[in-house]
Design an enzyme around this catalytic site. Structure first.
Site, short mmCIF file in Angstrom:
data_model
loop_
_atom_site.label_atom_id
_atom_site.label_comp_id
_atom_site.label_asym_id
_atom_site.label_seq_id
_atom_site.Cartn_x
_atom_site.Cartn_y
_atom_site.Cartn_z
N SER A 1 0.83 -1.20 0.00
CA SER A 1 0.00 0.00 0.00
C SER A 1 0.87 1.25 0.00
O SER A 1 1.98 1.26 0.55
CB SER A 1 -0.90 0.02 1.24
OG SER A 1 -1.59 1.26 1.35
N TYR B 1 -1.14 -0.45 9.84
CA TYR B 1 -1.33 -0.85 8.45
C TYR B 1 -0.09 -0.54 7.61
O TYR B 1 0.37 -1.39 6.82
CB TYR B 1 -2.55 -0.09 7.92
CG TYR B 1 -2.94 -0.36 6.49
CD1 TYR B 1 -3.45 -1.60 6.11
CD2 TYR B 1 -2.84 0.64 5.53
CE1 TYR B 1 -3.84 -1.83 4.80
CE2 TYR B 1 -3.23 0.42 4.22
CZ TYR B 1 -3.72 -0.81 3.85
OH TYR B 1 -4.11 -1.04 2.56
N LYS C 1 2.32 -3.22 5.67
CA LYS C 1 2.46 -3.17 4.22
C LYS C 1 3.91 -2.98 3.79
O LYS C 1 4.33 -3.49 2.74
CB LYS C 1 1.58 -2.05 3.65
CG LYS C 1 0.08 -2.35 3.74
CD LYS C 1 -0.28 -3.66 3.06
CE LYS C 1 -1.79 -3.82 2.87
NZ LYS C 1 -2.12 -5.12 2.23
#
Length: 309
Positions: free
Chosen positions: A155, A168, A172
């Site tokens: 991401s 997150y 990632k």
């Protein structure tokens, strides 16, 4: 479900998180390209709580209605035993495994000083541990058949930056390092590993920190129109196919009708002092020498400022 040139004809592909969004788009396109697909989805909400539905079964029904072959799987990628079971189910049903696309994910967004250890670990387990579990479970089969492909979803939250998503982003970026290492370790066995940083309207962008409800709705409506999950699928399917046999260890982006290649960290400036360094000499010389090459603390929208089309 046949097309004149099916890139995945007779291959077996597992797609995690395939009950909706990007994963569903990849599963449907893989089936269109001739793959037998294991549609994995735990059937949970965006934050990982049970939704009480079986989206994987719905995707399988859609594939079968179009003439394709697929089975549903509700196993968790976050735990080794369960992830191993997903791979073994693919092999026991279809006889082999040729590719894994790891698209499963959840969000537990929070500004960092409020983020709980539980929220950090839960996100890491689904994204990063999930990527390891699925890849490692498939690795033995890939080694025996001397072929295989892994596609991991990273991401821009990690590659570039995002607010309120430290868990997150860390997961990632961890996936990028994992994929790069796999590409080197498994190259001798004909195994490839690549990453995609997708831009697509899906559950994963429904939670956008820092926007008012009105701003968020305007943002999401624009994303619905210009960045659709099915636009990510062709790249993922291509990377699973033999047509990408020379592509490994790379990071791609897909946004709307754009596909792009990310650079990867390399030294950009050097500073040498023959007598060595002290904290004081570094304070005196490092910032003036390097400052023009520092990477700004920018968010994704600042770096990818042009409109997706």
């Amino acid at each position: 479900m046949t097309t004149p040139t099916q890139l995945l004809k007779d291959k077996v592909v597992i797609v995690t998180g395939a009950g909706g969004g990007v994963g569903k788009g990849v599963a449907l396109e893989a089936a269109r390209q001739g793959a037998r697909v294991v549609v994995n989805d735990l059937g949970v909400s965006l934050n990982g709580e049970s939704s009480g539905s079986s989206p994987a079964e719905e995707v399988v029904a859609e594939i079968k209605a179009a003439g394709g072959q697929a089975i549903a799987d509700g196993g968790s990628v976050a735990e080794w035993e369960s992830a191993s079971g997903i791979v073994e189910r693919a092999v026991s049903t279809f006889g082999r495994i040729d590719a894994v696309v790891h698209s499963a994910g959840i969000l537990r967004d929070s500004i960092f000083h409020k983020m709980t250890p539980s929220d950090f670990e839960t996100v890491m387990r689904v994204h990063l541990f999930g990527a390891f579990n699925m890849a490692r479970a498939a690795a033995g089969h890939f080694r025996e058949q001397n072929s295989g492909a892994l596609v991991h979803m990273t991401s821009t939250a990690g590659l570039i930056g995002s607010v309120g998503q430290a868990n997150y982003a860390a997961a990632k970026m961890g996936i990028v390092g994992l994929s790069r290492s796999i590409s080197m370790d498994m190259a001798r066995f004909g195994v490839r590993s690549n990453c995609i940083a997708p831009h697509a309207f899906s559950r994963m962008i429904e939670s956008v920190p820092g926007l008012s409800p009105e701003e968020q709705e305007r943002y999401l409506e624009k994303r619905r129109q210009t960045t659709r999950p099915e636009q990510i699928a062709p790249l993922a399917v291509f990377l699973c196919s033999d047509a990408a046999k020379d592509v490994t260890g790379q990071i791609f982006g897909a946004r709307g009708n754009e596909v792009y290649l990310y650079n990867q960290p390399r030294p950009v400036r050097t500073l040498h002092r023959s007598e060595g360094w002290t904290p004081g000499t570094l304070a005196e010389m490092l910032v003036p020498a390097f400052q023009s090459s520092f990477t700004p603390a920018e968010r994704t929208k600042n770096v990818l400022g042009w409109e997706a089309i």
